[in-house]
Design an enzyme around this catalytic site. Structure first.
Site, PDB file in Angstrom:
ATOM      1  N   GLU A 124      49.002 -20.697  70.172  1.00  0.00           N
ATOM      2  CA  GLU A 124      48.059 -21.774  70.522  1.00  0.00           C
ATOM      3  C   GLU A 124      47.154 -21.344  71.684  1.00  0.00           C
ATOM      4  OE1 GLU A 124      49.658 -25.642  70.218  1.00  0.00           O
ATOM      5  OE2 GLU A 124      48.005 -26.584  71.297  1.00  0.00           O
ATOM      6  N   LEU A 159      51.041 -36.603  70.105  1.00  0.00           N
ATOM      7  CA  LEU A 159      52.431 -36.534  69.631  1.00  0.00           C
ATOM      8  C   LEU A 159      52.760 -35.138  69.085  1.00  0.00           C
ATOM      9  CD1 LEU A 159      52.695 -40.046  67.894  1.00  0.00           C
ATOM     10  CD2 LEU A 159      53.365 -39.420  70.224  1.00  0.00           C
ATOM     11  N   SER A 160      51.952 -34.158  69.449  1.00  0.00           N
ATOM     12  CA  SER A 160      52.241 -32.740  69.155  1.00  0.00           C
ATOM     13  C   SER A 160      52.228 -32.386  67.677  1.00  0.00           C
ATOM     14  CB  SER A 160      53.586 -32.315  69.749  1.00  0.00           C
ATOM     15  OG  SER A 160      53.515 -32.358  71.118  1.00  0.00           O
ATOM     16  N   SER A 161      51.183 -32.823  67.006  1.00  0.00           N
ATOM     17  CA  SER A 161      51.024 -32.376  65.617  1.00  0.00           C
ATOM     18  C   SER A 161      50.828 -30.859  65.601  1.00  0.00           C
ATOM     19  CB  SER A 161      49.850 -33.086  64.943  1.00  0.00           C
ATOM     20  OG  SER A 161      48.664 -32.868  65.660  1.00  0.00           O
ATOM     21  N   ASP A 176      56.052 -28.725  74.110  1.00  0.00           N
ATOM     22  CA  ASP A 176      56.005 -29.296  72.758  1.00  0.00           C
ATOM     23  C   ASP A 176      56.706 -28.390  71.742  1.00  0.00           C
ATOM     24  OD1 ASP A 176      54.387 -30.938  74.218  1.00  0.00           O
ATOM     25  OD2 ASP A 176      52.519 -30.310  73.259  1.00  0.00           O
ATOM     26  N   GLU A 210      54.889 -35.091  83.078  1.00  0.00           N
ATOM     27  CA  GLU A 210      53.660 -34.756  82.350  1.00  0.00           C
ATOM     28  C   GLU A 210      52.840 -33.726  83.137  1.00  0.00           C
ATOM     29  OE1 GLU A 210      53.607 -35.336  79.062  1.00  0.00           O
ATOM     30  OE2 GLU A 210      53.750 -37.494  79.386  1.00  0.00           O
ATOM     31  N   HIS A 211      52.358 -32.713  82.434  1.00  0.00           N
ATOM     32  CA  HIS A 211      51.641 -31.570  83.039  1.00  0.00           C
ATOM     33  C   HIS A 211      52.539 -30.854  84.045  1.00  0.00           C
ATOM     34  CE1 HIS A 211      47.345 -31.899  81.603  1.00  0.00           C
ATOM     35  NE2 HIS A 211      47.876 -33.010  81.126  1.00  0.00           N
ATOM     36  N   THR A 212      53.829 -30.922  83.826  1.00  0.00           N
ATOM     37  CA  THR A 212      54.768 -30.207  84.680  1.00  0.00           C
ATOM     38  C   THR A 212      55.175 -28.877  84.049  1.00  0.00           C
ATOM     39  OG1 THR A 212      56.550 -31.393  83.579  1.00  0.00           O
ATOM     40  CG2 THR A 212      55.790 -32.300  85.667  1.00  0.00           C
ATOM     41  N   ASP A 213      54.973 -28.729  82.733  1.00  0.00           N
ATOM     42  CA  ASP A 213      55.533 -27.544  82.057  1.00  0.00           C
ATOM     43  C   ASP A 213      54.887 -26.246  82.538  1.00  0.00           C
ATOM     44  OD1 ASP A 213      53.209 -28.173  80.583  1.00  0.00           O
ATOM     45  OD2 ASP A 213      54.178 -28.013  78.610  1.00  0.00           O
TER      46      ASP A 213
HETATM   47  C1  GLA Z   1      50.286 -31.294  75.997  1.00  0.00           C
HETATM   48  C2  GLA Z   1      50.628 -29.818  76.136  1.00  0.00           C
HETATM   49  C3  GLA Z   1      51.976 -29.642  76.823  1.00  0.00           C
HETATM   50  C4  GLA Z   1      52.048 -30.437  78.124  1.00  0.00           C
HETATM   51  C5  GLA Z   1      51.574 -31.864  77.914  1.00  0.00           C
HETATM   52  C6  GLA Z   1      51.462 -32.636  79.192  1.00  0.00           C
HETATM   53  O1  GLA Z   1      51.178 -31.916  75.125  1.00  0.00           O
HETATM   54  O2  GLA Z   1      50.674 -29.209  74.865  1.00  0.00           O
HETATM   55  O3  GLA Z   1      52.231 -28.281  77.045  1.00  0.00           O
HETATM   56  O4  GLA Z   1      51.340 -29.795  79.154  1.00  0.00           O
HETATM   57  O5  GLA Z   1      50.317 -31.918  77.264  1.00  0.00           O
HETATM   58  O6  GLA Z   1      52.707 -32.880  79.734  1.00  0.00           O
END
Ligand code: GLA
Length: 385
Positions: free
Chosen positions: A159, A124-126, A171, A33-36
């Site tokens: 985005e 959940l990336s809507s 995402d 998480e927050h690694t991207d």
């Molecule tokens: C959100 C962001 C992603 C990622 C996550 C954390 O979903 O859109 O790019 O940074 O948070 O892992």
């Protein structure tokens, strides 16, 4: 949410034209998480929750977006297109249109009709599912072709630049490349990926804390800023460091005294979570489900304590989950500060787990959580209606 034939019919009634229909999923992230945006690894999986976009070309240079679920229509001029969004939900579509045009795709104009069931503000990336569905739909109406990586990257830029949310690439990428039954082991620097299959005797149970999450909110941005600050300070010590991905945990420890404590902890979360992705892949492949589950709980602790990105409700959900029969591990998934937890559960206990978690969370917090036993679904594609 409408089915794809219903959406197609609604589009025909609304515009008088036949549409092509595209579907793009939301996602759950298992770990990383927050690694991207640090160029590290993450392990997302596409869900069955998705956005459906029906689209047809227009003769005038206008983009007209209609949401069936919100019963709202928003229109944009494509020539010239504004540089930034105006804070409307349809900005995710318009931002994608702008990026497609910047890539040289000739968009004449389009009508886009949308429906979807990705829970909003739940982590959940809507947003990514809307962007990717829009990109496929607009490419479909314009006859443009584009590689999946390019599509994911341009949706991220939409985005970042048009909507103004500083997200990474995870995402959008999994919304394009997801595969039923598998999670992606995704290298966010090279954009290489491999699939890892979730053992068939397991299910993912997602529970919504009902605390609203948003990437556009200040906390996500602040964490990203802290990671970038850490990277800058570490690059002064270790020449050649461009992303936090380039720093090992040993190097971070050796530099601890020169980093502010908060920055050190944020970096420790990112570097250790990225490492957990590769360890988790190996555990899943060797059938070490118990080890994988324990690692998810460690990942939650790191997200909560080092990254300070959890909230009391999500911590409660995780604590309750790990005490229930059949659960191997549980953690807060997504950008943080609310949203959903994901738990890995033995398939034959998944439904009783889901219901017991709801009861216990209600008793502990007074909040009734939405919760689902989820299947891992496929990435974006056209649906032949
Ligand atoms: C959100 C962001 C992603 C990622 C996550 C954390 O979903 O859109 O790019 O940074 O948070 O892992």
């Amino acid at each position: 949410m409408l089915t794809s034939p219903e959406l197609s019919q609604r589009h025909l009634e609304w515009t008088g034209r036949a549409a092509r229909v595209f579907r793009a999923p939301g996602r759950v992230n298992l770990v990383g998480e927050h690694t991207d945006y640090a160029g590290g690894f993450c392990m997302p999986a596409a869900l069955h929750f998705s956005t459906l976009a029906a689209a047809s070309a227009r003769e005038d240079p206008r983009l007209v977006v209609h949401s069936v679920d919100l019963d709202e229509t928003v229109a944009y001029d494509l020539a010239p297109m504004p540089e930034r969004g105006s804070g409307k939900w349809a900005d995710y579509v318009a931002g994608v249109a702008r990026q497609l045009m910047a890539k040289g795709i000739r968009l004449t104009g389009a009508d886009v009709t949308l429906t979807g069931d990705v829970p909003r503000n739940a982590g959940l990336s809507s947003s990514a599912s809307l962007e990717v569905a829009a990109a496929f739909a607009l490419l479909g109406t314009s006859g443009g072709e584009m590689d999946g990586r390019e599509i994911a990257l341009l949706c991220q830029r939409a985005e970042n630049n048009f909507v103004g949310a500083p997200c990474g690439i995870m995402d959008q990428f999994v919304s394009v490349y997801g595969k039923a039954g598998d999670a992606l082991v995704f290298d966010c620097r090279s954009l290489d990926y491999e699939y890892v299959t979730l053992p068939v005797h397991l299910r993912l149970v997602i529970a919504n804390s009902m605390v609203k999450h948003s990437v556009a909110g200040g906390e996500y941005r602040e964490r990203r800023g802290q990671v970038e600050e850490g990277t800058r300070l570490l690059a002064e010590i270790y020449p050649g460091v461009r992303l936090l991905r380039d720093v090992s945990l040993e190097q971070l420890e050796a530099a601890r005294t020169v980093l502010p404590e908060v920055i050190y902890r944020r970096c420790r979360h990112v570097i250790s979570d990225s490492g957990r992705v590769l360890a988790g892949r190996d555990m899943l492949r060797s059938g070490n489900v118990a080890g994988f589950g324990r690692m998810l709980v460690e990942a939650h602790a790191s997200y909560r304590d080092d990254f300070a990105a959890s909230c009391a409700e999500c911590d409660t959900l995780v604590e309750l989950a790990v005490g229930l029969p059949g659960c191997y591990g549980s953690r807060l998934t997504g950008g943080g500060f609310g949203g959903c937890t994901v738990s890995v559960v033995e398939a034959d206990k998944a439904e009783s787990f889901r219901d017991a978690l709801r009861e216990k969370y209600l008793a502990a917090t007074g909040i009734s959580a939405d919760r689902w036993v989820c299947e891992i679904g496929d990435g974006a594609r056209e649906i032949v209606v």
